[in-house]
Write a protein that holds these residues in place. Structure first.
Motif, PDB file in Angstrom:
ATOM      1  N   MET A   1       3.844  59.114  -7.741  1.00 16.57           N
ATOM      2  CA  MET A   1       5.178  59.636  -8.023  1.00 16.57           C
ATOM      3  C   MET A   1       5.576  59.324  -9.459  1.00 16.57           C
ATOM      4  O   MET A   1       5.305  58.238  -9.963  1.00 16.57           O
ATOM      5  N   LYS A   2       6.215  60.302 -10.113  1.00 19.90           N
ATOM      6  CA  LYS A   2       6.670  60.096 -11.478  1.00 19.90           C
ATOM      7  C   LYS A   2       7.904  59.196 -11.490  1.00 19.90           C
ATOM      8  O   LYS A   2       8.723  59.238 -10.579  1.00 19.90           O
ATOM      9  N   ALA A   3       8.028  58.418 -12.542  1.00 20.91           N
ATOM     10  CA  ALA A   3       9.197  57.550 -12.681  1.00 20.91           C
ATOM     11  C   ALA A   3      10.438  58.395 -12.954  1.00 20.91           C
ATOM     12  O   ALA A   3      10.378  59.428 -13.622  1.00 20.91           O
ATOM     13  N   VAL A   4      11.556  57.944 -12.431  1.00 21.12           N
ATOM     14  CA  VAL A   4      12.819  58.669 -12.605  1.00 21.12           C
ATOM     15  C   VAL A   4      13.883  57.726 -13.175  1.00 21.12           C
ATOM     16  O   VAL A   4      13.759  56.511 -13.097  1.00 21.12           O
ATOM     17  N   THR A   5      14.911  58.324 -13.725  1.00 18.58           N
ATOM     18  CA  THR A   5      16.105  57.582 -14.106  1.00 18.58           C
ATOM     19  C   THR A   5      17.243  58.037 -13.211  1.00 18.58           C
ATOM     20  O   THR A   5      17.268  59.190 -12.751  1.00 18.58           O
ATOM     21  N   ILE A   6      18.173  57.145 -12.948  1.00 19.74           N
ATOM     22  CA  ILE A   6      19.287  57.434 -12.045  1.00 19.74           C
ATOM     23  C   ILE A   6      20.602  57.220 -12.803  1.00 19.74           C
ATOM     24  O   ILE A   6      20.818  56.172 -13.401  1.00 19.74           O
ATOM     25  N   LYS A   7      21.456  58.244 -12.759  1.00 17.65           N
ATOM     26  CA  LYS A   7      22.729  58.193 -13.462  1.00 17.65           C
ATOM     27  C   LYS A   7      23.863  58.559 -12.504  1.00 17.65           C
ATOM     28  O   LYS A   7      23.646  59.258 -11.508  1.00 17.65           O
ATOM     29  N   THR A   8      25.063  58.082 -12.818  1.00 22.72           N
ATOM     30  CA  THR A   8      26.238  58.454 -12.032  1.00 22.72           C
ATOM     31  C   THR A   8      27.315  59.043 -12.951  1.00 22.72           C
ATOM     32  O   THR A   8      27.378  58.722 -14.139  1.00 22.72           O
ATOM     33  N   ALA A   9      28.126  59.901 -12.369  1.00 22.35           N
ATOM     34  CA  ALA A   9      29.266  60.475 -13.089  1.00 22.35           C
ATOM     35  C   ALA A   9      30.428  60.578 -12.118  1.00 22.35           C
ATOM     36  O   ALA A   9      30.266  61.089 -11.004  1.00 22.35           O
ATOM     37  N   VAL A  10      31.581  60.074 -12.509  1.00 23.90           N
ATOM     38  CA  VAL A  10      32.780  60.163 -11.671  1.00 23.90           C
ATOM     39  C   VAL A  10      33.493  61.471 -11.977  1.00 23.90           C
ATOM     40  O   VAL A  10      33.754  61.799 -13.146  1.00 23.90           O
ATOM     41  N   LYS A  11      33.807  62.233 -10.931  1.00 26.33           N
ATOM     42  CA  LYS A  11      34.486  63.515 -11.097  1.00 26.33           C
ATOM     43  C   LYS A  11      35.718  63.573 -10.200  1.00 26.33           C
ATOM     44  O   LYS A  11      35.757  62.957  -9.136  1.00 26.33           O
ATOM     45  N   SER A  12      36.684  64.346 -10.638  1.00 33.97           N
ATOM     46  CA  SER A  12      37.914  64.532  -9.862  1.00 33.97           C
ATOM     47  C   SER A  12      38.122  66.019  -9.622  1.00 33.97           C
ATOM     48  O   SER A  12      38.182  66.808 -10.576  1.00 33.97           O
ATOM     49  N   TRP A  13      38.215  66.385  -8.350  1.00 35.83           N
ATOM     50  CA  TRP A  13      38.445  67.784  -7.974  1.00 35.83           C
ATOM     51  C   TRP A  13      39.880  67.931  -7.467  1.00 35.83           C
ATOM     52  O   TRP A  13      40.280  67.233  -6.536  1.00 35.83           O
ATOM     53  N   PRO A  14      40.678  68.815  -8.058  1.00 38.20           N
ATOM     54  CA  PRO A  14      42.073  68.962  -7.621  1.00 38.20           C
ATOM     55  C   PRO A  14      42.180  69.603  -6.240  1.00 38.20           C
ATOM     56  O   PRO A  14      41.441  70.529  -5.917  1.00 38.20           O
ATOM     57  N   VAL A  15      43.084  69.073  -5.445  1.00 36.67           N
ATOM     58  CA  VAL A  15      43.348  69.636  -4.116  1.00 36.67           C
ATOM     59  C   VAL A  15      44.324  70.793  -4.253  1.00 36.67           C
ATOM     60  O   VAL A  15      45.217  70.782  -5.109  1.00 36.67           O
ATOM     61  N   GLU A  16      44.145  71.794  -3.427  1.00 32.10           N
ATOM     62  CA  GLU A  16      45.087  72.918  -3.382  1.00 32.10           C
ATOM     63  C   GLU A  16      46.349  72.443  -2.677  1.00 32.10           C
ATOM     64  O   GLU A  16      46.395  72.332  -1.455  1.00 32.10           O
ATOM     65  N   GLY A  17      47.363  72.080  -3.434  1.00 34.91           N
ATOM     66  CA  GLY A  17      48.589  71.504  -2.861  1.00 34.91           C
ATOM     67  C   GLY A  17      48.405  70.021  -2.660  1.00 34.91           C
ATOM     68  O   GLY A  17      48.208  69.270  -3.603  1.00 34.91           O
ATOM     69  N   ALA A  18      48.444  69.580  -1.406  1.00 36.98           N
ATOM     70  CA  ALA A  18      48.214  68.170  -1.064  1.00 36.98           C
ATOM     71  C   ALA A  18      47.494  68.109   0.271  1.00 36.98           C
ATOM     72  O   ALA A  18      47.621  69.015   1.106  1.00 36.98           O
ATOM     73  N   PHE A  19      46.737  67.041   0.462  1.00 40.94           N
ATOM     74  CA  PHE A  19      46.018  66.838   1.717  1.00 40.94           C
ATOM     75  C   PHE A  19      46.554  65.562   2.345  1.00 40.94           C
ATOM     76  O   PHE A  19      46.453  64.479   1.762  1.00 40.94           O
TER      77      PHE A  19
END
Length: 328
Positions: A1-19
């Motif tokens: 198996m080839k070596a991999v790198t692992i990354k994270t990204a925080v994202k915010s998705w707006p709700v339609e109105g409120a939940f």
């Protein structure tokens, strides 16, 4: 198996109105996106840290970073199961590893998993907790959908259900109290719920107090959500619950979700596949597991005001399998 790198990204998705559920309201869905990169290929996964389970965005990112160090560049899903407990962090990384493997070998993820080609599925559509009048109006606007999931919260719940049923009489109803009821409330309400088209009651009692469900009649089937995480939690559910809600953010990804589904079926549980409030990237992985479910709730993107660039295709409540550009 080839070596991999692992990354994270925080994202915010707006709700339609409120939940809104019994624990409060949200106007955005904050997720952690995980990328597994190697050989010009990027596998993606998404997880939703959930405070109810003691999770935070920062804590989940730290868990993934620690797991990345321990994996030492190896895209090893089997090892991941031993390194990280069930929960959001493992889910994001597990799903990204599935996507990476599928892309690396030029096959779809269901072929890699040895599963049949997935079919489109019908998802429930969630009605956020509100007044009976407001929920009735929302039900009327969505009366064409075959299944509605109704968020409840205690006082006034029967009025809410009556309003929803009156405005969407053909819809099959799932109700979710999010641990806000008592045994006495379930006993009192259950016969009335059956008359209002309710097919399933999700987690009526707090997970810490659900033993009482084992000693009562359940005229409407009861589904474990907060009480069911992975296979280790199944044994205590026997006799208390009729169904379980499999969510990838609880199981820690597709790997454990498929195993949990198989064992739960052997034990006689009805299967529901649900979701946290996330984008199409979360729902794409859940769609694979949903092929084996009697109840499906992967409507997260329908509740958002924005989504992935290559989203899942929804035709009303019908959800198509993901395109490879999105996941798998």
């Amino acid at each position: 198996m080839k070596a991999v790198t692992i990354k994270t990204a925080v994202k915010s998705w707006p709700v339609e109105g409120a939940f809104t559920i019994s624990r409060g309201s949200r106007t955005e869905a904050v997720v952690v996106e995980v990328h597994v990169c190697g050989g010009g290929i990027t596998g993606k996964g998404e997880c939703v840290p959930y405070p109810r389970y003691g999770e935070s965005v920062e804590g989940v990112c730290l868990q993934i970073a620690q797991a990345a160090m321990e994996l030492n560049g190896m895209p090893d899903r089997s090892l991941l199961q031993k390194l990280v407990p069930a929960g959001a962090a493992r889910n994001g990384l597990d799903c990204a590893l599935w996507d990476y493997e599928a892309k690396s070998c030029g096959r779809r993820v269901w072929d890699v998993a040895g599963l049949p080609v997935p079919e489109p599925v019908y998802t429930a559509y969630t009605l956020s907790l509100d007044s009976a009048e407001a929920m009735g109006n929302k039900a009327r606007a969505n009366a064409h959908r075959p299944v509605l999931k109704v968020k409840l919260g205690g006082e006034g719940d029967m009025e809410r259900i009556r309003a929803v049923h009156a405005n969407a009489p053909s819809a099959r109803l799932i109700i979710d109290a999010n641990e806000a009821w008592t045994v006495e409330q379930y006993i009192r309400l259950a016969p009335q719920l059956a008359e209002q088209g309710v097919a399933l009651v999700e987690q009526p009692l707090p997970a810490s107090d659900d033993a009482g469900l084992g000693s009562i009649e359940r005229p409407v089937p009861v589904c474990a959500d907060e009480s069911c995480h992975d296979r280790a939690t199944l044994a205590e559910l026997a006799g208390r619950y009729d169904a379980i809600n499999i969510k990838l953010d609880k199981t820690g990804g597709v790997t454990e979700a498929l195993a949990l589904c198989a064992e739960a079926k052997e034990r006689g549980f009805i299967i529901m596949v649900g979701c946290m409030l996330g984008s199409s990237l979360s729902m794409a992985a859940a769609h694979l597991v949903a092929q084996q479910a009697s109840f499906i709730d992967i409507d997260g993107p329908l509740l958002l005001a924005a989504d992935q660039d290559c989203p899942l295709q929804y035709e009303g409540s019908l959800v198509h399998p993901p395109r490879p550009e999105l996941w798998g």
